[in-house]
Design an enzyme around this catalytic site. Structure first.
Site, short mmCIF file in Angstrom:
data_model
loop_
_atom_site.label_atom_id
_atom_site.label_comp_id
_atom_site.label_asym_id
_atom_site.label_seq_id
_atom_site.Cartn_x
_atom_site.Cartn_y
_atom_site.Cartn_z
N GLU A 116 0.89 -1.07 0.62
CA GLU A 116 0.06 0.21 -0.31
C GLU A 116 0.73 1.29 -0.08
O GLU A 116 2.01 0.77 -0.26
CB GLU A 116 -0.62 0.09 1.53
CG GLU A 116 -2.32 -0.90 1.50
CD GLU A 116 -3.09 -1.20 2.46
OE1 GLU A 116 -2.73 -0.64 3.87
OE2 GLU A 116 -3.69 -2.20 2.02
N HIS A 244 -9.27 9.75 3.30
CA HIS A 244 -8.14 8.81 2.34
C HIS A 244 -8.04 9.02 1.12
O HIS A 244 -9.51 9.63 0.73
CB HIS A 244 -8.90 7.44 2.35
CG HIS A 244 -8.67 6.15 1.73
ND1 HIS A 244 -8.63 6.17 0.68
CD2 HIS A 244 -8.29 5.08 2.21
CE1 HIS A 244 -7.61 4.90 0.46
NE2 HIS A 244 -7.64 4.10 1.71
N ARG A 386 -1.45 8.58 9.74
CA ARG A 386 -0.76 7.12 9.23
C ARG A 386 -0.24 6.50 8.74
O ARG A 386 -1.30 7.01 7.20
CB ARG A 386 -2.51 6.54 10.38
CG ARG A 386 -1.65 5.69 10.31
CD ARG A 386 -3.29 4.39 10.63
NE ARG A 386 -4.33 4.50 9.94
CZ ARG A 386 -4.90 3.91 9.29
NH1 ARG A 386 -3.95 3.23 9.36
NH2 ARG A 386 -6.43 4.29 8.28
C1 SIN Z 1 -7.20 0.88 2.41
O1 SIN Z 1 -7.94 -0.38 2.67
O2 SIN Z 1 -6.96 1.26 2.12
C2 SIN Z 1 -7.56 1.12 4.49
C3 SIN Z 1 -6.26 0.97 4.86
C4 SIN Z 1 -6.13 2.13 5.67
O3 SIN Z 1 -6.55 2.87 6.44
O4 SIN Z 1 -4.97 1.04 6.79
#
Ligand code: SIN
Length: 441
Positions: A116, A244, A386
């Site tokens: 990620e 996000h 975060r």
């Molecule tokens: C996501 O799946 O993008 C969220 C994961 C997170 O907030 O750490």
């Protein structure tokens, strides 16, 4: 009046894993304002970050976390987070959580580690794209098997019971202040109930719902942190609300998150005309840390007057997308977007409360007998932003430490539980603030 050895407020990953541990030592009450499974944990898609491969190291995970946190993480707290990760994941699997494995030719299958934003290595343990749901399922099943865990659903914690509130000569939040438990509103009966315990563990999650556009479920209203603030607990970093970058843009797609794992598997952010833009903002382009991506999207939307940008993962074969992201694929399809065939429209939305009730490295707050963990806490690991998939990890690691600290303190303080008065409705006054809360999703 309910009197237990441990009182857990909240039923996400922090609260339930703590309840499981505590059940080994005594009686536990879990107080939660809706049904047991309703928490932000249930909606977590991406997974849990941890160092589990030979190409990875604790130092790299620490470095990535510090970088994402924009220089404001507490390094000692980050080290604790990262170094305890593998052990906590192992326990979660022993409690029954089933994560996705990768078949390796001729060798044993291993955990499939995703990637990620902001991560320099593949280290995200996941259960397809429904990690939180699987974790919550496993924890609830395990909790149900423990005879000494008592669940109080539809009980909304409304106030801590503290020495500072009961005794005039003890200032709120002072070194003499001590927490004895909570008052909670039984929302089905309309009654206020008293819960007492020598160890009150706050695990009520974040405050995303104070924003109009958020990935969070309706329960994420920040009331646990507000309650702690009213009791004199120290609060920190509440200004760091993480956005996000990719929530599905659709008037009816209430809060639907499109996991960062989609970009981790090669998804690319584009403008409506098909051009890419993230390379103008960060060398990791679409996989830059979350705050940078969210701000870049916001900037591009404002510059171009667009309502959304596009997320394109059509370079992957359709079967692979359906296998890795079954839930996202299905949800997008229900809104008319086939992500195997076309880019999907996305916008940033409020996602995570980096701050919360200030704790030390053992989940202790400045009020004796009150511990905080998970999103409700500020342990210092997240700084200003975060790192993706560090939240479930933080909840696991720091709830375990809070449990250990509570065990030690509980022994010292056990005679201190008092006969506390019942909730006095006479002290409740109408707020003089005119606050209108509305959500138009
Ligand atoms: C996501 O799946 O993008 C969220 C994961 C997170 O907030 O750490």
């Amino acid at each position: 009046m309910i009197n237990t050895d441990f009182l857990v407020v909240g039923s996400g990953i922090a609260g339930l894993s703590l309840a499981l541990r505590a059940s080994e030592k005594g009686s536990v009450a879990v107080v939660t304002k809706r049904s047991l499974e309703e928490s932000s944990t249930k909606y977590a898609q991406g997974g849990i970050a941890s160092v589990l491969s030979e190409e990875d190291s604790f130092d790299l995970h620490i470095q990535d976390t510090l970088e994402a946190g924009a220089g404001l993480c507490h390094e000692d707290a980050v080290r604790v987070l990262v170094e305890n990760g593998p052990q906590r994941i192992k326990e979660l699997m022993e409690w029954g959580a089933k994560f996705t494995f990768r078949e390796n030719e001729g060798e044993m299958s291993t955990l499939d580690l995703g990637r990620e934003g902001g991560h320099s290595r593949r280290r995200i343990v996941h259960a397809a794209d429904l990690t939180g749901l699987e974790v919550e399922r496993a924890l609830i099943k395990e909790v149900a098997s423990r005879h000494n865990v008592h669940i109080f659903e539809y009980h909304m914690a409304i106030d801590f019971i503290t020495r500072g509130k009961l005794e005039e000569d003890v200032p709120l939040g002072s070194p003499e202040d001590t927490c004895f438990g909570i008052y909670a509103l039984n929302t089905e009966e309309g009654t206020i109930e008293t819960f007492l315990s020598p160890a009150t563990m706050l695990a009520t999650g974040g405050a995303g719902k104070v924003y109009l556009y958020t990935s969070n479920p309706d329960v994420a209203t920040g009331d646990g942190v507000a309650m702690a603030y009213r009791a004199g607990a120290r609060i920190a970093d509440m200004e760091f609300i993480q956005f996000h970058p990719t929530c599905l843009f659709h008037p009816e797609a209430k809060s639907f998150l499109v996991s960062e794992a989609v970009r981790g598997e090669g998804g690319i952010l584009k403008l409506k005309d098909g051009s890419t833009f993230m390379e103008n903002y960060h060398h990791l382009a679409s996989l830059a840390p979350r705050d940078i991506v969210a701000r870049a999207i916001d900037n591009e939307m404002k510059k171009g007057g667009d309502d959304y940008v596009l997320l394109d993962i059509t370079h992957l074969p359709g079967y692979q997308i359906r296998e890795r992201f079954p839930n996202i694929y299905k949800e997008c399809l229900s809104f008319g977007y086939d992500m195997t065939d076309e880019p999907i429209p996305v916008v940033p939305a409020a996602h995570y409360t980096c701050g919360g009730v200030l704790t030390d490295l053992w989940g202790r707050t400045n009020i004796k007998g009150l511990f905080a963990c998970g999103e409700a806490a500020c342990t210092g690991v997240h700084g200003a932003n975060r790192l993706a998939s560090n939240s479930l990890l933080e909840a696991l690691v720091y709830s375990e430490r809070a449990f250990r600290a509570a065990c030690e303190e509980r022994v010292e303080r056990s005679p201190e539980i008092l006969d506390v008065p019942k909730w006095d409705t006479g002290k409740a006054v109408n707020s003089d603030e005119l606050v209108v809360v509305s959500h138009n999703w």
